[in-house]
Design an enzyme around this catalytic site. Structure first.
Site, mmCIF file in Angstrom:
data_model
loop_
_atom_site.group_PDB
_atom_site.id
_atom_site.type_symbol
_atom_site.label_atom_id
_atom_site.label_comp_id
_atom_site.label_asym_id
_atom_site.label_seq_id
_atom_site.Cartn_x
_atom_site.Cartn_y
_atom_site.Cartn_z
ATOM 1 N N MET A 1 -96.308 -77.881 -24.096
ATOM 2 C CA MET A 1 -95.557 -76.723 -23.596
ATOM 3 C C MET A 1 -95.195 -76.897 -22.121
ATOM 4 S SD MET A 1 -97.336 -73.421 -25.322
ATOM 5 C CE MET A 1 -96.805 -72.848 -26.929
ATOM 6 N N GLU B 1 -91.815 -79.937 -23.894
ATOM 7 C CA GLU B 1 -90.841 -79.206 -24.715
ATOM 8 C C GLU B 1 -89.567 -78.895 -23.915
ATOM 9 O OE1 GLU B 1 -92.485 -75.351 -25.745
ATOM 10 O OE2 GLU B 1 -92.554 -74.706 -23.657
ATOM 11 N N LEU C 1 -101.990 -74.288 -30.585
ATOM 12 C CA LEU C 1 -103.341 -74.864 -30.520
ATOM 13 C C LEU C 1 -103.729 -75.138 -29.071
ATOM 14 C CD1 LEU C 1 -103.248 -77.514 -33.413
ATOM 15 C CD2 LEU C 1 -103.978 -75.138 -33.517
ATOM 16 N N ASN D 1 -94.615 -64.854 -14.195
ATOM 17 C CA ASN D 1 -93.675 -64.412 -13.147
ATOM 18 C C ASN D 1 -92.787 -63.241 -13.577
ATOM 19 O OD1 ASN D 1 -92.328 -66.202 -14.804
ATOM 20 N ND2 ASN D 1 -92.241 -67.808 -13.244
ATOM 21 N N GLY E 1 -97.033 -65.003 -22.813
ATOM 22 C CA GLY E 1 -97.811 -65.893 -23.677
ATOM 23 C C GLY E 1 -99.273 -65.855 -23.263
ATOM 24 N N VAL F 1 -100.140 -70.643 -18.900
ATOM 25 C CA VAL F 1 -100.432 -72.055 -19.143
ATOM 26 C C VAL F 1 -99.404 -72.939 -18.443
ATOM 27 C CG1 VAL F 1 -101.615 -71.696 -21.342
ATOM 28 C CG2 VAL F 1 -99.141 -72.075 -21.344
ATOM 29 N N ASP F 2 -98.220 -72.388 -18.184
ATOM 30 C CA ASP F 2 -97.150 -73.202 -17.597
ATOM 31 C C ASP F 2 -97.413 -73.607 -16.146
ATOM 32 O OD1 ASP F 2 -95.880 -72.991 -19.992
ATOM 33 O OD2 ASP F 2 -94.335 -71.602 -19.329
HETATM 34 O O1 F6P Z 1 -96.183 -68.364 -21.667
HETATM 35 C C1 F6P Z 1 -95.699 -69.652 -21.581
HETATM 36 C C2 F6P Z 1 -95.518 -70.287 -22.916
HETATM 37 O O2 F6P Z 1 -96.754 -70.639 -23.462
HETATM 38 C C3 F6P Z 1 -94.532 -71.476 -22.846
HETATM 39 O O3 F6P Z 1 -95.011 -72.660 -22.402
HETATM 40 C C4 F6P Z 1 -93.953 -71.516 -24.237
HETATM 41 O O4 F6P Z 1 -92.691 -72.133 -24.239
HETATM 42 C C5 F6P Z 1 -93.847 -70.069 -24.510
HETATM 43 O O5 F6P Z 1 -94.894 -69.422 -23.829
HETATM 44 C C6 F6P Z 1 -93.896 -69.662 -25.949
HETATM 45 O O6 F6P Z 1 -93.708 -68.289 -25.997
HETATM 46 P P1 F6P Z 1 -93.864 -67.399 -27.274
HETATM 47 O O7 F6P Z 1 -95.330 -67.396 -27.644
HETATM 48 O O8 F6P Z 1 -93.403 -66.028 -26.875
HETATM 49 O O9 F6P Z 1 -93.013 -68.016 -28.329
#
Ligand code: F6P
Length: 418
Positions: free
Chosen positions: A186, A243, A294, A110, A12, A139-140
């Site tokens: 998230m 989430e 967003l 990771n 992400g 971001v996590d």
């Molecule tokens: O990379 C982490 C993250 O932003 C999570 O917090 C979120 O659940 C996930 O990616 C969403 O992933 P994708 O954009 O592949 O649906």
């Protein structure tokens, strides 16, 4: 220096991953090393879809520092183990050899650290020496070893600012209209972003009044009692929910039913679920928000500290690679809270790969619905400062779109078999 450096983005994306890309390219240019970028992460490396960043002007590369998204495309793609799919590794090394890739920088979380680690082990065995360095982002904020992850500070700032602003709105409407506002954030398995929302309120009755962390199993009766008590005491109630919140049986409240290539469940939609629960049981009028992408693309409200971290890890990544440090990741080490001080150090990729750092117990208030002073001390420096993107005459931020000129392919086409 002889050879090219390959840079790829993974997982992400964040508001500041391109600041790392900017640092990688600017630093490599200083050392007269050409950077190729893989289109859509490791998928582009396998398909030999490479981009020649030397075709971009210095000002276009500089503008990456303030442009969100992933300039070269990202991916959710996990390399199998060498035993399971040796052909995939051989293909990668063929591509590296064909394009004289001597250094590979993989910018991700990771899972991506795991991919980078695997590649770092195989080059020599397959007869093409390549130095592999992981560059952290997510971001996590759930990477092990590093004090924090580039991308987190900005989503944390967006979240805290949004809770603050929306709560002023709810407070204005509460007497005759909306009494409950639920915002979903998230952070799949870790409550770092939810915790950051806590920065919006400094005293007991300031919003957010309730934070629901993935680390704490959801207790419906306890939650409803708390919403009711807050509305009766304060007049309204702001709830922030991760989430990744699960019930007592360990099932996500918001699982959508799809999974990505890493086996992660797609999450989203717990806010309307909770809002409906409140309405049915307590009768309060509500609004809910799901900022979703967003929050992780909000470069207009990015944290300056975060931008600086993202740039620093990209720069250090190139320096480590050119110095021949294989299988490492530049991590952020905190050396002081007040004043906030930090430095970059190299950590073994193996220590970062596949570990998930959740919120420590000491950061969650004893009642389970808020953050502690220790959390505040950790989080506050990470959202500090702004480095706003320049604005155009049209009132919009001036974000860059690179030309992304493709490098001529030299190898036969390759079909990815997952
Ligand atoms: O990379 C982490 C993250 O932003 C999570 O917090 C979120 O659940 C996930 O990616 C969403 O992933 P994708 O954009 O592949 O649906």
């Amino acid at each position: 220096m002889q050879g090219n450096l390959l840079y790829a983005q993974s997982g992400g994306v964040t508001a500041v991953i391109n600041a790392s890309a900017c640092a990688v390219i600017e630093t490599a240019r200083k050392h007269k090393v050409r950077v190729l970028a893989a289109r859509n992460g490791i998928i582009g490396a396998l398909r030999e879809e490479l981009i020649d960043t030397s075709k971009e002007s210095a000002s276009a590369i500089a503008a990456l520092r303030h442009t969100p998204g992933g300039a070269f495309g990202s991916c959710r793609f996990k390399l199998k183990s060498i035993e399971q799919n040796r052909a995939q590794y051989e293909r990668l090394i063929d591509v590296f050899r064909a394009h004289d890739i001597r250094w590979f920088l993989y910018n991700g979380g990771n899972d991506s650290a795991d991919t980078a680690n695997k590649i770092s082990q195989i080059g020599k065995a397959l007869g093409h020496d390549v130095t592999v360095v992981g560059v952290p982002k997510t971001v996590d904020n759930d990477l092990a070893v590093t004090d924090c992850c580039p991308g987190f500070g900005s989503v944390a700032k967006y979240t805290a600012v949004s809770v603050l602003e929306a709560s002023l709105d709810v407070a204005s409407m509460a007497e005759s209209s909306t009494k409950v506002f639920v915002m979903e954030v998230m952070g799949r398995h870790a409550g770092w972003i939810a915790a950051a929302a806590g920065l919006a309120g400094k005293s007991a009755d300031e919003a957010p009044h309730i934070i629901l962390f993935p680390e704490i199993p959801f207790d419906e009766a306890g939650f409803l009692a708390r919403v009711k008590a807050t509305v009766e005491r304060v007049g309204w109630c702001t709830v922030v929910v991760s989430e990744g919140v699960r019930n007592k049986e360990g099932r996500f409240l918001s699982e959508v039913g799809t999974r990505d290539a890493f086996g992660h469940a797609q999450l989203g939609g717990v806010a309307p679920l909770l809002a409906d629960l409140v309405k049915r049981n307590l009768g309060y009028k509500y609004h809910w928000a799901l900022p979703d992408y967003l929050q992780r693309s909000a470069r207009h409200i990015a944290s300056k500290t975060d931008v600086e971290h993202a740039y620093a890890v990209g720069k250090a990544g190139v320096e480590y690679a050119l110095a021949g440090k294989n299988a490492v990741m530049p991590v952020i080490v905190r050396t002081g809270d007040a004043p906030y001080r930090w430095k970059i150090e190299a950590a073994p990729l193996g220590k970062v790969a596949n570990h998930e750092k959740t919120l420590p117990k000491s950061f969650i208030r004893r009642d389970g619905y808020g953050i502690t002073e220790a959390a505040r001390r950790y989080l506050e420096p990470l959202i500090r400062g702004e480095e706003a993107p320049p604005s155009g005459k049209d009132g919009l931020p001036k974000y860059v779109r690179l030309k992304n000129v493709a490098v001529k392919k030299k190898l036969p086409a390759y079909a990815i078999d997952g």
